[in-house]
Design a protein around this motif. Structure first.
Motif, PDB file in Angstrom:
ATOM      1  N   GLY A 179      42.197  45.126  38.077  1.00 17.47           N
ATOM      2  CA  GLY A 179      41.637  46.355  37.865  1.00 17.47           C
ATOM      3  C   GLY A 179      40.685  47.169  38.789  1.00 17.47           C
ATOM      4  O   GLY A 179      40.672  48.297  39.309  1.00 17.47           O
ATOM      5  N   LYS A 180      39.713  46.243  39.118  1.00 18.74           N
ATOM      6  CA  LYS A 180      38.727  46.921  40.063  1.00 18.74           C
ATOM      7  C   LYS A 180      39.335  47.356  41.577  1.00 18.74           C
ATOM      8  O   LYS A 180      38.951  48.291  41.969  1.00 18.74           O
ATOM      9  CB  LYS A 180      37.599  45.847  40.449  1.00 18.74           C
ATOM     10  CG  LYS A 180      36.746  45.813  39.301  1.00 18.74           C
ATOM     11  CD  LYS A 180      35.662  44.561  39.553  1.00 18.74           C
ATOM     12  CE  LYS A 180      34.702  44.445  38.154  1.00 18.74           C
ATOM     13  NZ  LYS A 180      33.509  43.533  38.841  1.00 18.74           N
ATOM     14  N   GLU A 181      40.379  46.359  41.987  1.00 18.45           N
ATOM     15  CA  GLU A 181      41.062  46.729  43.161  1.00 18.45           C
ATOM     16  C   GLU A 181      41.967  48.102  42.962  1.00 18.45           C
ATOM     17  O   GLU A 181      41.823  48.933  43.992  1.00 18.45           O
ATOM     18  CB  GLU A 181      41.987  45.649  43.593  1.00 18.45           C
ATOM     19  CG  GLU A 181      42.939  45.774  44.813  1.00 18.45           C
ATOM     20  CD  GLU A 181      41.929  45.894  45.969  1.00 18.45           C
ATOM     21  OE1 GLU A 181      42.383  46.673  46.841  1.00 18.45           O
ATOM     22  OE2 GLU A 181      40.910  45.389  45.873  1.00 18.45           O
ATOM     23  N   ALA A 182      42.536  48.056  41.890  1.00 21.56           N
ATOM     24  CA  ALA A 182      43.223  49.656  41.578  1.00 21.56           C
ATOM     25  C   ALA A 182      42.568  50.447  41.734  1.00 21.56           C
ATOM     26  O   ALA A 182      42.839  51.380  42.282  1.00 21.56           O
ATOM     27  CB  ALA A 182      44.053  49.215  40.378  1.00 21.56           C
ATOM     28  N   MET A 183      41.307  50.408  41.219  1.00 21.72           N
ATOM     29  CA  MET A 183      40.278  51.489  40.952  1.00 21.72           C
ATOM     30  C   MET A 183      39.969  51.885  42.251  1.00 21.72           C
ATOM     31  O   MET A 183      39.683  52.967  42.734  1.00 21.72           O
ATOM     32  CB  MET A 183      39.204  51.351  40.006  1.00 21.72           C
ATOM     33  CG  MET A 183      39.558  51.373  38.389  1.00 21.72           C
ATOM     34  SD  MET A 183      38.173  51.321  37.252  1.00 21.72           S
ATOM     35  CE  MET A 183      37.577  52.895  37.712  1.00 21.72           C
ATOM     36  N   ARG A 184      39.614  50.915  43.165  1.00 20.54           N
ATOM     37  CA  ARG A 184      39.181  51.287  44.561  1.00 20.54           C
ATOM     38  C   ARG A 184      40.365  52.127  45.324  1.00 20.54           C
ATOM     39  O   ARG A 184      39.935  53.018  46.088  1.00 20.54           O
ATOM     40  CB  ARG A 184      38.921  49.871  45.248  1.00 20.54           C
ATOM     41  CG  ARG A 184      37.565  49.279  45.134  1.00 20.54           C
ATOM     42  CD  ARG A 184      37.250  48.311  46.263  1.00 20.54           C
ATOM     43  NE  ARG A 184      38.028  46.967  45.597  1.00 20.54           N
ATOM     44  CZ  ARG A 184      37.655  46.013  45.013  1.00 20.54           C
ATOM     45  NH1 ARG A 184      36.527  46.044  44.280  1.00 20.54           N
ATOM     46  NH2 ARG A 184      38.297  45.000  44.473  1.00 20.54           N
ATOM     47  N   GLU A 185      41.411  51.725  45.058  1.00 18.45           N
ATOM     48  CA  GLU A 185      42.573  52.400  45.864  1.00 18.45           C
ATOM     49  C   GLU A 185      42.569  53.903  45.215  1.00 18.45           C
ATOM     50  O   GLU A 185      42.796  54.553  46.120  1.00 18.45           O
ATOM     51  CB  GLU A 185      43.783  51.744  45.552  1.00 18.45           C
ATOM     52  CG  GLU A 185      44.170  50.305  46.118  1.00 18.45           C
ATOM     53  CD  GLU A 185      45.419  49.485  45.755  1.00 18.45           C
ATOM     54  OE1 GLU A 185      46.031  50.250  45.161  1.00 18.45           O
ATOM     55  OE2 GLU A 185      45.693  48.484  46.475  1.00 18.45           O
ATOM     56  N   GLU A 186      42.404  53.945  43.909  1.00 19.32           N
ATOM     57  CA  GLU A 186      42.348  55.302  43.596  1.00 19.32           C
ATOM     58  C   GLU A 186      41.377  56.173  43.966  1.00 19.32           C
ATOM     59  O   GLU A 186      41.485  57.184  44.359  1.00 19.32           O
ATOM     60  CB  GLU A 186      42.300  55.345  41.973  1.00 19.32           C
ATOM     61  CG  GLU A 186      43.674  54.987  41.277  1.00 19.32           C
ATOM     62  CD  GLU A 186      44.818  56.044  41.611  1.00 19.32           C
ATOM     63  OE1 GLU A 186      44.735  57.029  41.434  1.00 19.32           O
ATOM     64  OE2 GLU A 186      45.769  55.931  42.085  1.00 19.32           O
ATOM     65  N   ALA A 187      40.171  55.271  44.263  1.00 18.31           N
ATOM     66  CA  ALA A 187      38.819  56.227  44.510  1.00 18.31           C
ATOM     67  C   ALA A 187      39.223  56.678  46.118  1.00 18.31           C
ATOM     68  O   ALA A 187      38.771  57.534  46.699  1.00 18.31           O
ATOM     69  CB  ALA A 187      37.593  55.353  44.578  1.00 18.31           C
ATOM     70  N   ASN A 188      39.558  55.630  46.883  1.00 18.84           N
ATOM     71  CA  ASN A 188      39.983  56.044  48.391  1.00 18.84           C
ATOM     72  C   ASN A 188      41.021  57.118  48.490  1.00 18.84           C
ATOM     73  O   ASN A 188      40.918  57.946  49.263  1.00 18.84           O
ATOM     74  CB  ASN A 188      40.562  54.942  49.182  1.00 18.84           C
ATOM     75  CG  ASN A 188      39.516  53.707  49.375  1.00 18.84           C
ATOM     76  OD1 ASN A 188      38.351  53.903  49.282  1.00 18.84           O
ATOM     77  ND2 ASN A 188      40.150  52.477  49.445  1.00 18.84           N
ATOM     78  N   ILE A 238      44.449  51.889  33.928  1.00 17.55           N
ATOM     79  CA  ILE A 238      43.702  50.721  34.811  1.00 17.55           C
ATOM     80  C   ILE A 238      42.381  50.935  34.225  1.00 17.55           C
ATOM     81  O   ILE A 238      41.888  51.754  33.929  1.00 17.55           O
ATOM     82  CB  ILE A 238      43.684  50.767  36.449  1.00 17.55           C
ATOM     83  CG1 ILE A 238      43.123  52.190  36.779  1.00 17.55           C
ATOM     84  CG2 ILE A 238      45.182  50.614  36.709  1.00 17.55           C
ATOM     85  CD1 ILE A 238      43.088  52.617  38.199  1.00 17.55           C
ATOM     86  N   ASP A 239      41.510  49.717  34.403  1.00 16.24           N
ATOM     87  CA  ASP A 239      40.020  49.708  34.234  1.00 16.24           C
ATOM     88  C   ASP A 239      39.464  48.493  35.049  1.00 16.24           C
ATOM     89  O   ASP A 239      40.229  47.849  35.749  1.00 16.24           O
ATOM     90  CB  ASP A 239      39.754  49.559  32.777  1.00 16.24           C
ATOM     91  CG  ASP A 239      40.530  47.968  32.280  1.00 16.24           C
ATOM     92  OD1 ASP A 239      40.030  47.021  32.842  1.00 16.24           O
ATOM     93  OD2 ASP A 239      41.157  48.357  31.343  1.00 16.24           O
ATOM     94  N   ASN A 240      38.080  48.674  35.001  1.00 17.19           N
ATOM     95  CA  ASN A 240      37.458  47.467  36.061  1.00 17.19           C
ATOM     96  C   ASN A 240      36.986  46.329  35.053  1.00 17.19           C
ATOM     97  O   ASN A 240      35.906  45.715  35.601  1.00 17.19           O
ATOM     98  CB  ASN A 240      36.495  48.130  36.659  1.00 17.19           C
ATOM     99  CG  ASN A 240      35.462  48.842  35.804  1.00 17.19           C
ATOM    100  OD1 ASN A 240      35.685  49.182  34.629  1.00 17.19           O
ATOM    101  ND2 ASN A 240      34.052  49.217  36.279  1.00 17.19           N
ATOM    102  N   THR A 241      37.372  46.166  34.134  1.00 12.26           N
ATOM    103  CA  THR A 241      37.128  44.823  33.464  1.00 12.26           C
ATOM    104  C   THR A 241      37.746  43.482  34.013  1.00 12.26           C
ATOM    105  O   THR A 241      37.348  42.605  33.754  1.00 12.26           O
ATOM    106  CB  THR A 241      37.883  44.830  31.829  1.00 12.26           C
ATOM    107  OG1 THR A 241      39.195  45.018  31.983  1.00 12.26           O
ATOM    108  CG2 THR A 241      37.319  45.944  31.089  1.00 12.26           C
ATOM    109  N   THR A 242      38.601  43.848  34.975  1.00 11.67           N
ATOM    110  CA  THR A 242      39.032  42.786  35.656  1.00 11.67           C
ATOM    111  C   THR A 242      39.215  42.765  37.328  1.00 11.67           C
ATOM    112  O   THR A 242      38.728  43.898  37.705  1.00 11.67           O
ATOM    113  CB  THR A 242      40.604  42.248  35.078  1.00 11.67           C
ATOM    114  OG1 THR A 242      41.389  43.451  35.599  1.00 11.67           O
ATOM    115  CG2 THR A 242      40.843  41.930  33.731  1.00 11.67           C
TER     116      THR A 242
END
Length: 213
Positions: A65-74, A58-62
């Motif tokens: 992707g940003k939502e998926a990264m937020r879930e990973e960070a949480n 995943i990446d934060n280019t979309t």
């Protein structure tokens, strides 16, 4: 931030930019706290650089992707909290049972049954009827120093000289100085509390003290 992280950010600020995407092995490599994670990601975004997680692909280019990264960070933050709670709880329990939570015991104490899980404890380093070694133990040295000062009326410098004269040296085997002896006596009498949590790093409760688990 580590030295490697500082070098990366220095390169990210170069003009022209040498890269457009930073790839990490997994989100936990960025940081286990929201503050550390998003501060770094947002700073890169402001520079026009995106972040990709190789493990999750995943990446934060979309936006997705940003939502998926937020879930990973949480998830990483929750995992960090669980690990921290278990660690602090284990240290607290060990301290309450008289165990050594790290480092060397202060002068006058020793670790009994070192390396034996469940049996290792911090106890006074003194000679008793079960010892019979005839060697000067640290608590006995402090007791003798106390007697020289309180009973015999010597000052700390004179007490240090007397201890050295009878071969009652420091833990490292060096002769006592008046400053060193004074410090050990203060530790043993005026400040006999061991703080095993660094107040600058431990999680604190509402009253400003480390919570008990």
């Amino acid at each position: 931030m580590s030295g490697r992280g500082r070098r990366l950010m220095g390169q990210a600020r170069q003009v022209p930019r040498p890269f457009d995407v930073v790839v990490v092995s997994e989100s936990r490599a960025i940081g286990r706290t929201d503050r550390a994670f998003w501060r770094w990601v947002w700073e890169l975004e402001d520079l026009g650089i995106y972040v990709a997680d190789a493990k999750k692909d995943i990446d934060n280019t979309t936006e997705s992707g940003k939502e998926a990264m937020r879930e990973e960070a949480n998830f990483a933050f929750k995992e960090y909290g669980r690990i921290r709670q278990r660690t602090q709880g284990g240290i607290q329990e060990k301290a309450e049972d008289g165990g050594l939570t790290g480092g060397r015991p202060r002068y006058g104490y020793r670790v009994e049954n070192p390396g034996k899980r469940g049996l290792s404890r911090v106890v006074l380093d003194r000679c008793d009827e079960t010892c019979g070694c005839g060697q000067p133990h640290e608590f006995d040295v402090l007791h003798l120093a106390h007697a020289l000062i309180v009973v015999d009326g010597l000052n700390v410098r004179q007490a240090a000289i007397r201890l050295n004269a009878v071969g009652r040296y420091t833990r490292s085997g060096k002769p006592w100085s008046n400053r060193n002896l004074w410090s050990r006596l203060v530790d043993a009498t005026s400040d006999p509390v061991v703080i095993f949590r660094n107040p600058k790093r431990a999680k604190l409760g509402i009253d400003g003290t480390p919570p008990r688990y």
